[in-house]
Every structure is written in structure tokens, then in C-alpha cells.
Write a protein that holds these residues in place. Structure first.
Motif, PDB file in Angstrom:
ATOM      1  N   GLY A  13       0.942  -1.137  -0.202  1.00 54.56           N
ATOM      2  CA  GLY A  13       0.468   0.214   0.154  1.00 54.56           C
ATOM      3  C   GLY A  13       0.813   1.166  -0.210  1.00 54.56           C
ATOM      4  O   GLY A  13       0.017   2.466  -0.438  1.00 54.56           O
ATOM      5  N   SER A  14       1.696   1.143   0.612  1.00 57.48           N
ATOM      6  CA  SER A  14       2.968   2.536   1.341  1.00 57.48           C
ATOM      7  C   SER A  14       3.424   2.925  -0.545  1.00 57.48           C
ATOM      8  O   SER A  14       4.298   3.586  -1.150  1.00 57.48           O
ATOM      9  CB  SER A  14       4.226   2.301   1.544  1.00 57.48           C
ATOM     10  OG  SER A  14       3.541   2.104   2.901  1.00 57.48           O
ATOM     11  N   SER A  16       3.676   4.079  -3.699  1.00 57.09           N
ATOM     12  CA  SER A  16       2.454   5.525  -4.376  1.00 57.09           C
ATOM     13  C   SER A  16       2.201   5.916  -5.808  1.00 57.09           C
ATOM     14  O   SER A  16       3.253   5.887  -6.751  1.00 57.09           O
ATOM     15  CB  SER A  16       3.122   6.876  -3.694  1.00 57.09           C
ATOM     16  OG  SER A  16       2.092   7.526  -5.008  1.00 57.09           O
ATOM     17  N   SER A  17       1.767   4.827  -6.183  1.00 59.72           N
ATOM     18  CA  SER A  17       1.348   4.378  -7.513  1.00 59.72           C
ATOM     19  C   SER A  17       1.357   5.771  -8.426  1.00 59.72           C
ATOM     20  O   SER A  17       1.809   6.029  -9.916  1.00 59.72           O
ATOM     21  CB  SER A  17      -0.543   4.019  -8.399  1.00 59.72           C
ATOM     22  OG  SER A  17      -0.461   3.297  -7.458  1.00 59.72           O
ATOM     23  N   ASP A  59      -3.757   1.965  -7.293  1.00 54.24           N
ATOM     24  CA  ASP A  59      -4.182   2.152  -6.386  1.00 54.24           C
ATOM     25  C   ASP A  59      -5.225   1.294  -5.985  1.00 54.24           C
ATOM     26  O   ASP A  59      -4.936   0.615  -5.140  1.00 54.24           O
ATOM     27  CB  ASP A  59      -4.797   3.301  -6.620  1.00 54.24           C
ATOM     28  CG  ASP A  59      -3.300   4.374  -6.553  1.00 54.24           C
ATOM     29  OD1 ASP A  59      -2.750   4.038  -5.839  1.00 54.24           O
ATOM     30  OD2 ASP A  59      -4.078   6.275  -6.253  1.00 54.24           O
ATOM     31  N   LYS A  62      -3.233  -2.512  -5.463  1.00 52.33           N
ATOM     32  CA  LYS A  62      -2.782  -2.058  -4.391  1.00 52.33           C
ATOM     33  C   LYS A  62      -3.739  -3.008  -2.895  1.00 52.33           C
ATOM     34  O   LYS A  62      -3.507  -3.596  -1.540  1.00 52.33           O
ATOM     35  CB  LYS A  62      -2.028  -0.715  -3.514  1.00 52.33           C
ATOM     36  CG  LYS A  62      -1.249  -0.198  -4.303  1.00 52.33           C
ATOM     37  CD  LYS A  62      -0.597   0.646  -3.751  1.00 52.33           C
ATOM     38  CE  LYS A  62      -1.556   1.811  -3.700  1.00 52.33           C
ATOM     39  NZ  LYS A  62      -0.887   3.424  -2.944  1.00 52.33           N
ATOM     40  N   SER A  87      -3.347  -2.448   4.391  1.00 48.53           N
ATOM     41  CA  SER A  87      -2.749  -2.009   1.634  1.00 48.53           C
ATOM     42  C   SER A  87      -3.441  -0.498   2.641  1.00 48.53           C
ATOM     43  O   SER A  87      -2.558   0.447   2.756  1.00 48.53           O
ATOM     44  CB  SER A  87      -3.684  -2.723   1.521  1.00 48.53           C
ATOM     45  OG  SER A  87      -2.972  -2.658   0.216  1.00 48.53           O
ATOM     46  N   HIS A  91      -1.636   3.240   1.463  1.00 46.82           N
ATOM     47  CA  HIS A  91      -1.027   4.258   0.812  1.00 46.82           C
ATOM     48  C   HIS A  91      -1.944   5.341   1.687  1.00 46.82           C
ATOM     49  O   HIS A  91      -1.776   6.508   0.791  1.00 46.82           O
ATOM     50  CB  HIS A  91      -2.838   3.618   0.281  1.00 46.82           C
ATOM     51  CG  HIS A  91      -3.036   4.518  -1.159  1.00 46.82           C
ATOM     52  ND1 HIS A  91      -2.893   4.866  -1.632  1.00 46.82           N
ATOM     53  CD2 HIS A  91      -4.300   5.389  -0.680  1.00 46.82           C
ATOM     54  CE1 HIS A  91      -3.077   5.788  -2.983  1.00 46.82           C
ATOM     55  NE2 HIS A  91      -4.565   6.568  -2.268  1.00 46.82           N
ATOM     56  N   PRO A  94       1.899   6.415   3.461  1.00 46.10           N
ATOM     57  CA  PRO A  94       3.545   5.646   2.740  1.00 46.10           C
ATOM     58  C   PRO A  94       4.659   5.744   3.252  1.00 46.10           C
ATOM     59  O   PRO A  94       4.863   6.390   3.601  1.00 46.10           O
ATOM     60  CB  PRO A  94       3.515   5.863   1.238  1.00 46.10           C
ATOM     61  CG  PRO A  94       2.385   7.531   1.443  1.00 46.10           C
ATOM     62  CD  PRO A  94       1.961   6.904   2.712  1.00 46.10           C
ATOM     63  N   GLY A 101       0.791  10.113   1.585  1.00 48.00           N
ATOM     64  CA  GLY A 101       0.055  10.014   0.641  1.00 48.00           C
ATOM     65  C   GLY A 101      -1.537   9.905   0.087  1.00 48.00           C
ATOM     66  O   GLY A 101      -1.617  11.414   0.548  1.00 48.00           O
ATOM     67  N   THR A 107      -7.834   2.307  -3.549  1.00 45.95           N
ATOM     68  CA  THR A 107      -7.413   1.640  -3.070  1.00 45.95           C
ATOM     69  C   THR A 107      -8.304   0.806  -2.220  1.00 45.95           C
ATOM     70  O   THR A 107      -8.486  -0.541  -1.571  1.00 45.95           O
ATOM     71  CB  THR A 107      -5.556   1.671  -1.830  1.00 45.95           C
ATOM     72  OG1 THR A 107      -5.244   1.827  -2.974  1.00 45.95           O
ATOM     73  CG2 THR A 107      -5.216   0.598  -0.996  1.00 45.95           C
TER      74      THR A 107
END
Length: 199
Positions: A13-14, A16-17, A59, A62, A87, A91, A94, A101, A107
């Protein structure tokens, strides 16, 4: 093993898309412009639909992937939703990006799809319907996620651990959208496709 799974979900989750996609495409840091939020909505406002679509997919995945894997492993419903929650928190906060985030909508949607495809469809469908009618992205997200616990209750044999943790996710998401809520109450929130004001 279960603690490692929770940590892995948080780590995923961390990632970052928005930041990674923008870097790979030679774009700016979405945290430095627009709303300052590293999410698909701000990426679209700043750089267009293509990077936004890739960000959105990243996202969602994730949240989706760890929950599906936990379900496949046969873990308890409580552990499954806690992995999705980890997760989601990754997000929002992160570890790889200074704990700064996004707001968590995509997410959380991925988590809902991971729990059950009908639940994901219900949440996504609500977002799309409200966005189409009211044309306010933040309000669409707030309404859709607020209804998520109810959808889980009626579409997942009333698995109460899922209802409880999803309710917590919704409350956190509302907190992350507090500036949007203030603008909504004042009638100042921007419409979809309209140039936004920075947070």
C-alpha cells in the motif's frame, strides 16, 4: 506468517502509484501542484487521463491483490479484512514517501473487489452514478464509501468483521476528505472536469 502478511500488505500500500507513474512518464510530482494529493484525480487534473488511468489501476490493485491472496490462502475473514486495512493505511501513510499519501478511495475500492466482486461493483456503481448525476468527485467517493458497510452486510452473509473494519476505513476516509467536506458544506467544491482550487 500472519504478521508478515500484514506488514507486506502495508508495504504494498505504501508504493505510491501516482508518484511512480508520474516519474516514469517524465511528469512532475503530483504532491507539488494542484490539490497536492498523490491520487488519480489530481494526476488527471494535472497531466491528463492516461497517467491518471494507470495511477487508478495501481491504487486499486494495491487493495485488491493482498485481499485476494489472503482469501486464496484460506485465512479467517477477520485476517482478510485486516490485510486489506493494512494496504489502505499504507496508501494513506506510505513509509516510502514520508507518510504523505493519497485519500484512499481507489485502494478501498480494490479491497471491496477483493472481498467480493458484487460488493466492488456496488461501491463502484454508486460512485459512477453519483458522479454522473452530481458531477462532484469527492461527494461521489464519500457517498459510495459510506454505503460500503451496508453493501457488505447484505452481500456477504453479514460477515460482521468485514462490516466493522470497513466502517473504520470509511471514517478514516471521511477524515482524509475533511477539507473537501468543508467546501461541500460551503457550496465551493469543484465540479468534475472543472479546474480545481488547490487544497
Amino acid at each position: 506468517m500472519q504478521w508478515l502478511a500484514l506488514l507486506a500488505a502495508y508495504g504494498l500500500g505504501s508504493i505510491s502509484s501516482a508518484i511512480i507513474v508520474c516519474r516514469l512518464m517524465g511528469l512532475g510530482d503530483p504532491r507539488q501542484d494542484g490539490s497536492g494529493n498523490p491520487g488519480a484525480t489530481n494526476v488527471k487534473r494535472l497531466y491528463g487521463s492516461k497517467p491518471a488511468a494507470v495511477t487508478l489501476l495501481g491504487d486499486i490493485l494495491k487493495g485488491f491483490v493482498p485481499v485476494v491472496l489472503a482469501n486464496y490462502a484460506g485465512w479467517s475473514p477477520l485476517l482478510v479484512i485486516l490485510i486489506g486495512f493494512a494496504s489502505f493505511i499504507g496508501h494513506l501513510y506510505p513509509v516510502f514517501f514520508g507518510f504523505r499519501g493519497g485519500k484512499g478511495v481507489a485502494t478501498m475500492l480494490g479491497v471491496m473487489f477483493g472481498l467480493s466482486f458484487p460488493i466492488g461493483i456496488a461501491v463502484a456503481g454508486t460512485w459512477l452514478f453519483v458522479a454522473k448525476v452530481l458531477k462532484i468527485s469527492s461527494l461521489s467517493a464519500l457517498i459510495a464509501t459510506a454505503l460500503a458497510p451496508m453493501y457488505i452486510y447484505f452481500l456477504s452473509d453479514a460477515e460482521m468483521s468485514w462490516v466493522g473494519v470497513t466502517t473504520l476505513m470509511t471514517l478514516i476516509l471521511f477524515w482524509r476528505h475533511r477539507s473537501n467536506i468543508q467546501r461541500l458544506l460551503k457550496g465551493e467544491e469543484d465540479l468534475i472536469k472543472k479546474k480545481p482550487k488547490a487544497d
